[in-house]
Design a protein around this motif. Structure first.
Motif, PDB file in Angstrom:
ATOM      1  N   ARG A 105      -0.079   5.807  -2.812  1.00  0.00           N
ATOM      2  CA  ARG A 105      -0.640   6.600  -1.706  1.00  0.00           C
ATOM      3  C   ARG A 105      -1.796   5.889  -0.984  1.00  0.00           C
ATOM      4  O   ARG A 105      -1.723   5.712   0.239  1.00  0.00           O
ATOM      5  CB  ARG A 105      -1.083   7.950  -2.285  1.00  0.00           C
ATOM      6  N   PRO A 106      -2.851   5.452  -1.711  1.00  0.00           N
ATOM      7  CA  PRO A 106      -3.955   4.852  -0.957  1.00  0.00           C
ATOM      8  C   PRO A 106      -3.584   3.540  -0.276  1.00  0.00           C
ATOM      9  O   PRO A 106      -4.142   3.206   0.783  1.00  0.00           O
ATOM     10  CB  PRO A 106      -5.055   4.636  -2.009  1.00  0.00           C
ATOM     11  N   PHE A 114       3.510  10.050   3.880  1.00  0.00           N
ATOM     12  CA  PHE A 114       2.542   9.186   4.563  1.00  0.00           C
ATOM     13  C   PHE A 114       3.227   8.270   5.578  1.00  0.00           C
ATOM     14  O   PHE A 114       2.682   8.017   6.650  1.00  0.00           O
ATOM     15  CB  PHE A 114       1.716   8.390   3.539  1.00  0.00           C
ATOM     16  N   HIS A 125      -7.978  12.028 -10.690  1.00  0.00           N
ATOM     17  CA  HIS A 125      -6.769  11.359 -11.201  1.00  0.00           C
ATOM     18  C   HIS A 125      -7.032  10.106 -12.026  1.00  0.00           C
ATOM     19  O   HIS A 125      -6.083   9.508 -12.555  1.00  0.00           O
ATOM     20  CB  HIS A 125      -5.843  10.962 -10.035  1.00  0.00           C
ATOM     21  N   ARG A 126      -8.279   9.678 -12.147  1.00  0.00           N
ATOM     22  CA  ARG A 126      -8.537   8.428 -12.881  1.00  0.00           C
ATOM     23  C   ARG A 126      -8.084   8.574 -14.328  1.00  0.00           C
ATOM     24  O   ARG A 126      -8.384   9.575 -14.989  1.00  0.00           O
ATOM     25  CB  ARG A 126     -10.033   8.082 -12.887  1.00  0.00           C
ATOM     26  N   PRO A 158      -0.367  17.940  -4.035  1.00  0.00           N
ATOM     27  CA  PRO A 158      -1.003  16.948  -3.161  1.00  0.00           C
ATOM     28  C   PRO A 158      -0.543  17.184  -1.725  1.00  0.00           C
ATOM     29  O   PRO A 158       0.625  17.529  -1.503  1.00  0.00           O
ATOM     30  CB  PRO A 158      -0.477  15.609  -3.675  1.00  0.00           C
ATOM     31  N   VAL A 159      -1.437  17.038  -0.779  1.00  0.00           N
ATOM     32  CA  VAL A 159      -1.067  17.295   0.622  1.00  0.00           C
ATOM     33  C   VAL A 159      -0.980  15.972   1.379  1.00  0.00           C
ATOM     34  O   VAL A 159      -1.456  14.937   0.903  1.00  0.00           O
ATOM     35  CB  VAL A 159      -2.077  18.247   1.315  1.00  0.00           C
ATOM     36  N   TYR A 201      -1.703  13.267   4.569  1.00  0.00           N
ATOM     37  CA  TYR A 201      -2.998  12.717   5.003  1.00  0.00           C
ATOM     38  C   TYR A 201      -3.657  13.579   6.069  1.00  0.00           C
ATOM     39  O   TYR A 201      -4.875  13.766   6.059  1.00  0.00           O
ATOM     40  CB  TYR A 201      -2.776  11.286   5.520  1.00  0.00           C
ATOM     41  N   PHE A 219      -5.097  16.552   4.491  1.00  0.00           N
ATOM     42  CA  PHE A 219      -6.199  16.207   3.602  1.00  0.00           C
ATOM     43  C   PHE A 219      -7.460  15.871   4.393  1.00  0.00           C
ATOM     44  O   PHE A 219      -8.572  16.257   4.008  1.00  0.00           O
ATOM     45  CB  PHE A 219      -5.808  15.049   2.671  1.00  0.00           C
ATOM     46  N   SER A 275     -11.910   9.737  -6.989  1.00  0.00           N
ATOM     47  CA  SER A 275     -11.098   8.810  -6.192  1.00  0.00           C
ATOM     48  C   SER A 275     -11.984   7.803  -5.456  1.00  0.00           C
ATOM     49  O   SER A 275     -13.080   8.142  -5.007  1.00  0.00           O
ATOM     50  CB  SER A 275     -10.297   9.620  -5.168  1.00  0.00           C
ATOM     51  N   GLY A 276     -11.479   6.588  -5.307  1.00  0.00           N
ATOM     52  CA  GLY A 276     -12.217   5.590  -4.537  1.00  0.00           C
ATOM     53  C   GLY A 276     -12.181   5.905  -3.049  1.00  0.00           C
ATOM     54  O   GLY A 276     -13.217   6.002  -2.385  1.00  0.00           O
ATOM     55  N   GLY A 277     -10.960   6.103  -2.547  1.00  0.00           N
ATOM     56  CA  GLY A 277     -10.795   6.351  -1.107  1.00  0.00           C
ATOM     57  C   GLY A 277     -11.492   7.621  -0.656  1.00  0.00           C
ATOM     58  O   GLY A 277     -12.040   7.680   0.450  1.00  0.00           O
ATOM     59  N   GLU A 315     -14.069   8.232   2.384  1.00  0.00           N
ATOM     60  CA  GLU A 315     -13.796   9.169   3.490  1.00  0.00           C
ATOM     61  C   GLU A 315     -14.886  10.224   3.610  1.00  0.00           C
ATOM     62  O   GLU A 315     -15.283  10.592   4.727  1.00  0.00           O
ATOM     63  CB  GLU A 315     -12.434   9.838   3.284  1.00  0.00           C
TER      64      GLU A 315
HETATM   65  N1  UDP Z   1      -5.151  11.943  -0.154  1.00  0.00           N
HETATM   66  C1  UDP Z   1      -4.150  12.664   0.504  1.00  0.00           C
HETATM   67  N2  UDP Z   1      -3.721  13.854  -0.037  1.00  0.00           N
HETATM   68  C2  UDP Z   1      -4.243  14.354  -1.190  1.00  0.00           C
HETATM   69  C3  UDP Z   1      -5.264  13.627  -1.843  1.00  0.00           C
HETATM   70  C4  UDP Z   1      -5.686  12.420  -1.308  1.00  0.00           C
HETATM   71  O1  UDP Z   1      -3.669  12.231   1.553  1.00  0.00           O
HETATM   72  O2  UDP Z   1      -3.807  15.426  -1.616  1.00  0.00           O
HETATM   73  C5  UDP Z   1      -5.572  10.640   0.397  1.00  0.00           C
HETATM   74  C6  UDP Z   1      -7.043  10.521   0.726  1.00  0.00           C
HETATM   75  O3  UDP Z   1      -7.276  10.902   2.061  1.00  0.00           O
HETATM   76  C7  UDP Z   1      -7.350   9.053   0.491  1.00  0.00           C
HETATM   77  C8  UDP Z   1      -6.304   8.617  -0.523  1.00  0.00           C
HETATM   78  O4  UDP Z   1      -5.352   9.664  -0.600  1.00  0.00           O
HETATM   79  O5  UDP Z   1      -7.168   8.281   1.665  1.00  0.00           O
HETATM   80  C9  UDP Z   1      -6.943   8.398  -1.858  1.00  0.00           C
HETATM   81  O6  UDP Z   1      -5.954   8.181  -2.806  1.00  0.00           O
HETATM   82  P1  UDP Z   1      -6.198   8.362  -4.347  1.00  0.00           P
HETATM   83  O7  UDP Z   1      -7.350   9.248  -4.579  1.00  0.00           O
HETATM   84  O8  UDP Z   1      -4.891   8.751  -4.933  1.00  0.00           O
HETATM   85  O9  UDP Z   1      -6.481   6.871  -4.842  1.00  0.00           O
HETATM   86  P2  UDP Z   1      -7.781   5.935  -4.896  1.00  0.00           P
HETATM   87  O10 UDP Z   1      -8.399   5.891  -3.560  1.00  0.00           O
HETATM   88  O11 UDP Z   1      -8.680   6.486  -5.950  1.00  0.00           O
HETATM   89  O12 UDP Z   1      -7.228   4.630  -5.339  1.00  0.00           O
END
Ligand code: UDP
Ligand code: UD1
Length: 435
Positions: free
Chosen positions: A10-11, A93, A253-254, A313-314, A316, A319, A333-335, A339
């Motif tokens: 996803r990210p 996505f 989710h970690r 999960p929804v 982008y 979200f 989450s990192g992303g 954000e």
């Molecule tokens: N995100 C999304 N729907 C959700 C949860 C997160 O679209 O239900 C997006 C969020 O906007 C961000 C990304 O997923 O851009 C983060 O992904 P995730 O937390 O899975 O991974 P990480 O960034 O920790 O590697």
């Protein structure tokens, strides 16, 4: 010039999307020029040029600068490992971000680290042998990224690592190992900030390979927030009611948080306390977390609480709206830490460290760990509460705006453009591009 883009989760899809859209725009420019030449008329008077300008504008791209590379003989392929494969972790996505379908799908899916990464290497090598790209783009710190780095480095294919140099200094995190190994075999290291660059220099990486370019998450957020406000399906249908109610947004989710009963149980208890005492919590559950909550029989604790809204999960767009309308974000989450910072929403990070210290430095993020007292201190540090523990009201008596002002340290939303210009210019110098 052939570019290969590797992604799997996803990210990666979200953060790679501005690069893919830029490449797609270049392809479109070329197509329109070719068509107009065949039809024998001047492109500058062609109506399709206006369409193209509009399209570039939507992506926040500068038309003139784009044209710099529009004579290049460039093609690209997208290779998807399918590390994420559920509709709401993957396809949604591609659809929402208007991305072309992957050229290759390696269909790897889930598995133990060695099994998953090893299968990716075997499958990716075959594709790279056939495609012979000049450069492989990878983004972030997942097993997909590590597989890309190992495969391309052994084949002598240049590696462009987007979001290089992040360090939590916690080698227990699988992502930290992936980051370190990947950075040390990459040829272009696109560090989002000066801090990330310093991390790389301290590890002895050649400064000439490092470029501070911001983070493509800013491009993605800015490009899509506008679209989200107009077209998001679920939450935008009734944005007013969501706005009226104060809520906190949660993601989790970690592996280090979900995979151990005691840790997850503590987090669940903290979440329940926060929901009971402060604000409703909306929780789009990552599939890993849902599995673990079920396995440890912790799901009923959350689902029985009327102040906790558990959702799938929804996409982008939804979200982004959920984030920007939240009073506060709780996440590991990192992303999402990034954000929250970009959108001006306070964030509490449920971890003991972060590889995004810039967010803490500017004041958008507090690392709260697992102790409930720290969560409450973080909450009160970020939001204004009155003596009764209610969110304070502003002078006009309206729902308070908890948004604070800080500087976004991740760039101004032109990272994808900058990254591609650096790679194109380098390969041009090596005479790989036919002009
Ligand atoms: N995100 C999304 N729907 C959700 C949860 C997160 O679209 O239900 C997006 C969020 O906007 C961000 C990304 O997923 O851009 C983060 O992904 P995730 O937390 O899975 O991974 P990480 O960034 O920790 O590697
Ligand atoms: C992976 C990354 C992590 C990243 C996260 C983004 C690694 C080591 N981890 O973690 O860095 O932050 O993606 O979300 O690369 N599952 C599904 N459907 C899917 C994907 C996963 O049901 O589409 C379930 C499976 O049960 C799977 C589990 O989630 O076993 C974990 O998936 P996996 O890709 O291994 O790790 P993530 O936790 O998603």
């Amino acid at each position: 010039l052939k570019i290969a883009i590797l992604l799997g989760t996803r990210p990666e899809i979200i953060k790679m999307s501005p690069i893919i859209r830029y490449l797609d725009n270049l392809k479109e420019i070329k197509r329109i020029k070719k068509l107009s030449k065949m039809a024998g008329y001047d492109l500058s008077s062609d109506k399709s040029e206006d369409n193209l300008k509009n399209r570039l504008q939507t992506d926040g791209l500068n038309y003139i600068e784009n044209l710099k590379f529009n004579n290049m003989d460039m093609e690209y392929v997208i290779i998807h490992t399918n590390q994420h494969y559920s509709q709401n972790m993957d396809k949604i996505f591609f659809d929402e971000l208007n991305l072309p379908k992957s050229t290759y799908n390696l269909k790897i899916g889930s598995g133990r680290h060695g099994e998953q990464t090893g299968s990716m290497i075997v499958a990716l090598e075959k594709v790279l042998v056939d495609e012979k790209p000049d450069v492989l783009f990878i983004q972030g710190d997942t097993n997909t990224v590590l597989a890309g780095a190992i495969t391309a480095s052994k084949m002598g294919i240049k590696i462009a690592h987007v979001e290089a140099g992040l360090r939590s200094f916690d080698r227990k995190m699988p992502e930290e190992v992936n980051r370190v190994l990947t950075d040390h075999v990459s040829d272009f290291l696109f560090a989002p900030t000066g801090i990330a660059k310093q991390n790389l220099l301290k590890e002895g990486i050649d400064e000439n390979k490092i470029f501070v370019v911001g983070n493509t998450i800013v491009d993605a957020t800015l490009q899509n927030l506008k679209i989200a406000k107009h077209s998001s399906k679920t939450y935008a249908q009734d944005p007013e009611s969501k706005n009226k109610e104060d809520y906190f947004l949660l993601t989790l989710h970690r592996a280090e948080n979900t995979d151990y009963f005691e840790k997850l149980d503590t987090i669940v208890d903290n979440i329940i306390e926060i929901a009971n005492n402060y604000a409703k919590i909306i929780f789009p559950i990552h599939p890993r977390t849902l599995n673990k909550l079920k396995q440890f029989n912790l799901l009923p604790k959350l689902s029985n609480n009327p102040k906790i809204e558990l959702i799938e999960p929804v996409g982008y767009l939804d979200f982004l709206l959920l984030e920007s309308n939240a009073k506060l974000i709780l996440t590991d989450s990192g992303g999402v830490q990034e954000e929250a910072c970009i959108l001006g929403v306070p964030c509490l990070t449920i971890r003991e460290n972060t590889e995004r210290p810039e967010t803490v430095a500017v004041g958008s993020n507090i690392i709260v760990g697992y102790d409930y007292e720290h969560w409450i201190n973080g909450l009160k540090g970020m939001l204004d509460y009155d003596a009764d523990g209610k969110l304070g009201k502003d002078d006009s008596g309206c729902t308070p705006c908890s948004k604070k002002h800080w500087e976004n340290p991740f760039g101004c939303g032109h990272s994808a453009e900058t990254i591609l210009e650096i790679v194109f210019s380098d390969l041009m110098d090596n005479n790989k591009i036919i002009k």
